[in-house]
Design a protein around this motif. Structure first.
Motif, mmCIF file in Angstrom:
data_model
loop_
_atom_site.group_PDB
_atom_site.id
_atom_site.type_symbol
_atom_site.label_atom_id
_atom_site.label_comp_id
_atom_site.label_asym_id
_atom_site.label_seq_id
_atom_site.Cartn_x
_atom_site.Cartn_y
_atom_site.Cartn_z
ATOM 1 N N VAL A 1 24.247 54.032 55.870
ATOM 2 C CA VAL A 1 22.990 54.736 56.117
ATOM 3 C C VAL A 1 23.361 55.987 56.905
ATOM 4 O O VAL A 1 24.009 55.900 57.952
ATOM 5 N N ILE A 3 21.055 48.563 62.559
ATOM 6 C CA ILE A 3 21.140 48.446 61.102
ATOM 7 C C ILE A 3 21.820 47.140 60.719
ATOM 8 O O ILE A 3 21.342 46.402 59.843
ATOM 9 N N CYS A 55 16.291 52.755 57.163
ATOM 10 C CA CYS A 55 16.326 54.225 57.073
ATOM 11 C C CYS A 55 15.187 54.829 57.875
ATOM 12 O O CYS A 55 14.207 55.314 57.338
ATOM 13 N N LEU A 56 15.339 54.780 59.154
ATOM 14 C CA LEU A 56 14.283 55.303 60.044
ATOM 15 C C LEU A 56 14.522 56.740 60.415
ATOM 16 O O LEU A 56 15.568 57.195 60.581
ATOM 17 N N ARG A 106 22.414 52.493 67.041
ATOM 18 C CA ARG A 106 21.886 52.604 65.668
ATOM 19 C C ARG A 106 22.675 51.706 64.717
ATOM 20 O O ARG A 106 22.103 51.007 63.888
ATOM 21 N N SER A 158 23.162 59.393 59.227
ATOM 22 C CA SER A 158 22.586 59.571 60.566
ATOM 23 C C SER A 158 21.179 60.158 60.512
ATOM 24 O O SER A 158 20.402 59.985 61.447
ATOM 25 N N LEU A 159 20.841 60.814 59.402
ATOM 26 C CA LEU A 159 19.483 61.334 59.236
ATOM 27 C C LEU A 159 18.602 60.392 58.424
ATOM 28 O O LEU A 159 17.485 60.729 58.058
ATOM 29 N N GLY A 160 19.144 59.209 58.114
ATOM 30 C CA GLY A 160 18.362 58.201 57.409
ATOM 31 C C GLY A 160 18.596 58.140 55.912
ATOM 32 O O GLY A 160 17.848 57.475 55.200
ATOM 33 N N THR A 161 19.628 58.812 55.408
ATOM 34 C CA THR A 161 19.904 58.781 53.974
ATOM 35 C C THR A 161 20.421 57.409 53.561
ATOM 36 O O THR A 161 21.332 56.864 54.169
ATOM 37 N N TRP A 162 19.833 56.852 52.515
ATOM 38 C CA TRP A 162 20.233 55.570 51.934
ATOM 39 C C TRP A 162 21.314 55.852 50.890
ATOM 40 O O TRP A 162 21.070 56.579 49.931
ATOM 41 N N ASP A 212 25.297 62.811 56.595
ATOM 42 C CA ASP A 212 24.587 62.549 55.343
ATOM 43 C C ASP A 212 25.115 63.407 54.199
ATOM 44 O O ASP A 212 24.383 64.244 53.657
ATOM 45 N N CYS A 270 27.484 54.459 59.719
ATOM 46 C CA CYS A 270 26.472 55.487 59.932
ATOM 47 C C CYS A 270 27.238 56.791 60.123
ATOM 48 O O CYS A 270 28.091 56.872 60.998
#
Length: 140
Positions: free
Chosen positions: A107, A19, A139-140, A15, A109-113, A69, A66
């Motif tokens: 980013v 990114i 952010c997938l 991941r 691990s749950l996709g938070t920017w 979050d 990463c």
């Protein structure tokens, strides 16, 4: 969640690299001078920030993080990164009489920017639509 489990270390690394490569490609397509996973040519060091971005009169040492979050964890990651690379940034500034800074692109691990990504991207001259485009890509 992939954090906190040694079994998932390979997924975490995958991941992270995905990114980082997305950021490198995005900035390269905007004609930024970008290096990926190489020590900076401006200093003799074994430290290797994930990404080095050169603009007129400035070298950015950018690391991709990463993690969990939470704002507390994001600050922890940012502080660790600054502590690791601040000496290198100071050496580059002193030797080459240019500005150099340590930046962290996070980013969760749950996709938070991380909203501080936008501050960094604005320093590069990117605008809101570009932040959104890059955020959608990572952010997938």
């Amino acid at each position: 969640m992939i954090n906190g489990c040694s079994y998932n270390n390979g997924l975490i690394t995958k991941r992270h690299h995905a990114i980082a490569l997305t950021v490198v490609r995005y900035l390269s397509n905007l004609d930024f001078d970008v290096d990926y996973e190489v020590p900076p040519v401006e200093a003799e060091t074994e430290l290797t920030p994930d990404i080095i971005i050169r603009t007129k009169g400035h070298v950015y040492l950018l690391d991709i993080k990463c993690g969990y979050d939470t704002l507390t964890n994001f600050e922890k990651l940012r502080n660790e990164n600054v502590n690791k690379y601040q000496g290198l940034a100071a050496d580059i500034s002193a030797k080459h009489k240019i500005r150099s800074s340590v930046e962290t692109f996070i980013v969760g691990s749950l996709g938070t920017w991380d909203v501080k990504n936008q501050i960094f991207l604005s320093m590069l001259g990117l605008h809101y639509e570009q932040y959104r485009e890059l955020a959608a890509a990572v952010c997938l």
